[in-house]
Design a protein around this motif. Structure first.
Motif, PDB file in Angstrom:
ATOM      1  N   MET A   1       0.793  -1.267  -0.041  1.00 56.16           N
ATOM      2  CA  MET A   1       0.074  -0.018   0.125  1.00 56.16           C
ATOM      3  C   MET A   1       0.875   1.430  -0.079  1.00 56.16           C
ATOM      4  O   MET A   1       2.055   1.410   0.749  1.00 56.16           O
ATOM      5  N   THR A   2       0.330   2.309  -0.926  1.00 56.11           N
ATOM      6  CA  THR A   2       1.265   3.307  -0.943  1.00 56.11           C
ATOM      7  C   THR A   2       1.307   4.306   0.283  1.00 56.11           C
ATOM      8  O   THR A   2      -0.034   4.428   0.708  1.00 56.11           O
ATOM      9  N   PRO A   3       2.327   4.777   0.913  1.00 63.43           N
ATOM     10  CA  PRO A   3       1.909   5.721   2.184  1.00 63.43           C
ATOM     11  C   PRO A   3       1.290   6.951   1.670  1.00 63.43           C
ATOM     12  O   PRO A   3       1.417   7.368   0.518  1.00 63.43           O
ATOM     13  N   ARG A   4       0.467   7.287   2.729  1.00 65.52           N
ATOM     14  CA  ARG A   4      -0.235   8.517   2.279  1.00 65.52           C
ATOM     15  C   ARG A   4       0.671   9.837   2.541  1.00 65.52           C
ATOM     16  O   ARG A   4       1.589   9.863   3.273  1.00 65.52           O
ATOM     17  N   THR A   5       0.233  10.643   1.625  1.00 66.49           N
ATOM     18  CA  THR A   5       1.298  12.032   1.604  1.00 66.49           C
ATOM     19  C   THR A   5       1.051  12.632   2.988  1.00 66.49           C
ATOM     20  O   THR A   5      -0.153  12.601   3.658  1.00 66.49           O
ATOM     21  N   VAL A   6       1.817  13.932   3.005  1.00 66.98           N
ATOM     22  CA  VAL A   6       1.646  14.582   4.189  1.00 66.98           C
ATOM     23  C   VAL A   6       0.416  15.305   4.107  1.00 66.98           C
ATOM     24  O   VAL A   6      -0.304  15.668   5.239  1.00 66.98           O
ATOM     25  N   GLU A   7      -0.196  15.820   2.829  1.00 63.91           N
ATOM     26  CA  GLU A   7      -1.335  16.625   2.593  1.00 63.91           C
ATOM     27  C   GLU A   7      -2.420  15.548   3.151  1.00 63.91           C
ATOM     28  O   GLU A   7      -3.489  16.131   3.473  1.00 63.91           O
ATOM     29  N   GLN A   8      -2.371  14.357   2.492  1.00 66.85           N
ATOM     30  CA  GLN A   8      -3.490  13.387   2.762  1.00 66.85           C
ATOM     31  C   GLN A   8      -3.766  13.202   4.396  1.00 66.85           C
ATOM     32  O   GLN A   8      -4.818  13.261   4.972  1.00 66.85           O
ATOM     33  N   ASN A   9      -2.786  13.236   4.999  1.00 64.44           N
ATOM     34  CA  ASN A   9      -2.716  13.079   6.413  1.00 64.44           C
ATOM     35  C   ASN A   9      -3.284  14.327   7.327  1.00 64.44           C
ATOM     36  O   ASN A   9      -3.937  14.168   8.177  1.00 64.44           O
ATOM     37  N   ASP A  10      -2.768  15.469   6.557  1.00 60.11           N
ATOM     38  CA  ASP A  10      -3.325  16.760   7.219  1.00 60.11           C
ATOM     39  C   ASP A  10      -4.928  16.875   6.765  1.00 60.11           C
ATOM     40  O   ASP A  10      -5.652  17.076   7.876  1.00 60.11           O
ATOM     41  N   ALA A  11      -5.269  16.400   5.930  1.00 59.84           N
ATOM     42  CA  ALA A  11      -6.664  16.341   5.469  1.00 59.84           C
ATOM     43  C   ALA A  11      -7.500  15.544   6.423  1.00 59.84           C
ATOM     44  O   ALA A  11      -8.573  15.754   6.776  1.00 59.84           O
ATOM     45  N   ILE A  12      -6.970  14.414   6.686  1.00 60.20           N
ATOM     46  CA  ILE A  12      -7.530  13.360   7.662  1.00 60.20           C
ATOM     47  C   ILE A  12      -7.571  13.970   8.831  1.00 60.20           C
ATOM     48  O   ILE A  12      -8.517  13.715   9.686  1.00 60.20           O
ATOM     49  N   ARG A  13      -6.488  14.599   9.418  1.00 54.89           N
ATOM     50  CA  ARG A  13      -6.510  15.125  10.695  1.00 54.89           C
ATOM     51  C   ARG A  13      -7.521  16.008  10.835  1.00 54.89           C
ATOM     52  O   ARG A  13      -8.448  16.187  11.851  1.00 54.89           O
ATOM     53  N   LYS A  14      -7.693  17.077   9.878  1.00 52.32           N
ATOM     54  CA  LYS A  14      -8.645  18.295   9.903  1.00 52.32           C
ATOM     55  C   LYS A  14     -10.170  17.617  10.008  1.00 52.32           C
ATOM     56  O   LYS A  14     -11.047  18.072  10.657  1.00 52.32           O
ATOM     57  N   GLN A  15     -10.254  16.598   9.285  1.00 54.38           N
ATOM     58  CA  GLN A  15     -11.802  15.907   9.162  1.00 54.38           C
ATOM     59  C   GLN A  15     -11.883  15.236  10.569  1.00 54.38           C
ATOM     60  O   GLN A  15     -13.056  15.413  10.887  1.00 54.38           O
ATOM     61  N   ARG A  16     -11.062  14.637  10.942  1.00 55.27           N
ATOM     62  CA  ARG A  16     -11.307  14.102  12.325  1.00 55.27           C
ATOM     63  C   ARG A  16     -11.483  14.932  13.285  1.00 55.27           C
ATOM     64  O   ARG A  16     -12.609  14.830  14.266  1.00 55.27           O
ATOM     65  N   ILE A  17     -11.082  15.989  13.389  1.00 57.29           N
ATOM     66  CA  ILE A  17     -11.064  17.046  14.435  1.00 57.29           C
ATOM     67  C   ILE A  17     -12.517  17.703  14.348  1.00 57.29           C
ATOM     68  O   ILE A  17     -13.098  17.992  15.198  1.00 57.29           O
ATOM     69  N   ALA A  18     -12.691  18.037  13.058  1.00 64.80           N
ATOM     70  CA  ALA A  18     -14.237  18.576  12.803  1.00 64.80           C
ATOM     71  C   ALA A  18     -15.135  17.577  13.444  1.00 64.80           C
ATOM     72  O   ALA A  18     -16.246  18.053  13.862  1.00 64.80           O
ATOM     73  N   GLN A  19     -15.045  16.395  12.933  1.00 65.60           N
ATOM     74  CA  GLN A  19     -16.115  15.359  13.263  1.00 65.60           C
ATOM     75  C   GLN A  19     -16.147  15.103  14.998  1.00 65.60           C
ATOM     76  O   GLN A  19     -17.304  15.149  15.550  1.00 65.60           O
ATOM     77  N   ILE A  20     -14.972  15.242  15.424  1.00 69.03           N
ATOM     78  CA  ILE A  20     -15.086  15.207  17.018  1.00 69.03           C
ATOM     79  C   ILE A  20     -15.690  16.514  17.734  1.00 69.03           C
ATOM     80  O   ILE A  20     -16.545  16.481  18.309  1.00 69.03           O
TER      81      ILE A  20
END
Length: 206
Positions: free
Chosen positions: A1-20
């Motif tokens: 599996m291709t590792p996620r990019t920094v941008e992808q990790n940042d997008a996931i982080r922002k999504q999780r924080i908004a969800q919480i």
């Protein structure tokens, strides 16, 4: 599996924080400060460890929500209170924008509700928040009311009493709206905001 990019990790982080955060608002409206991190995790469909990864405890989470709500309220206050419109017009514009903000992000409503009901949410920076609330959110509205009374646009009474009644009406109306599960569409919201401001400002005019 291709590792996620920094941008992808940042997008996931922002999504999780908004969800919480969004879920925490819903749980707070149900339970107040009795809410637990586990309540938020269950309602959000996340693991407890995921929630704790972003927030050490509920006080840190509530702090973030309060600061976000405070800054949005400060923007509304500055935008309306610093205009060149007559005081009564400024207050009506303020009421409409603040109501819209509270419905979109109910922690703004929670911030004002706790302030005016003398039940502040006790967080680590509580004293500073209360001082900032008075200087940046309360005082500009009080000054607009005082100016309106001097100009004869607002009925003559103690300005602090007028401000208390003004905010009590906004807070009470918002609480009723939020508690009504059938009043969620944007069309209903716009109509509701118009109705509340119409009723309120007919009563304020001298």
């Amino acid at each position: 599996m291709t590792p996620r990019t920094v941008e992808q990790n940042d997008a996931i982080r922002k999504q999780r924080i908004a969800q919480i955060r969004n879920t925490a608002v819903e749980v707070y409206l149900e339970k107040g400060m009795q809410m637990e991190m586990g309540d938020i995790a269950r309602k959000a469909g996340l693991g407890r460890g995921t929630v704790y990864h972003y927030y050490n405890n509920k006080l840190h989470l509530v702090e973030d929500l309060l600061l976000e709500a405070f800054e949005e309220a400060a923007l509304v206050t500055a935008k309306t209170m610093q205009s060149s419109e007559p005081p009564l017009v400024r207050l009506e514009q303020y009421a409409a924008l603040q109501l819209e903000s509270w419905l979109r992000q109910p922690f703004g409503y929670i911030l004002f509700k706790n302030w005016f009901h003398s039940e502040p949410i006790v967080v680590y920076y509580n004293d500073r928040l209360l001082a900032d609330f008075h200087a940046r959110l309360y005082k500009p509205v009080l000054e607009a009311v005082e100016e309106g009374i001097r100009l004869g646009q607002i009925a003559a009474m103690q300005p602090s009493t007028t401000v208390s009644v003004f905010f009590a009406a906004l807070i009470g109306a918002t609480g009723t709206y939020i508690g009504n599960k059938d009043s969620s569409s944007s069309t209903n919201r716009d109509e509701w905001i118009r109705d509340v401001t119409t009723v309120l400002f007919k009563g304020l005019q001298a």
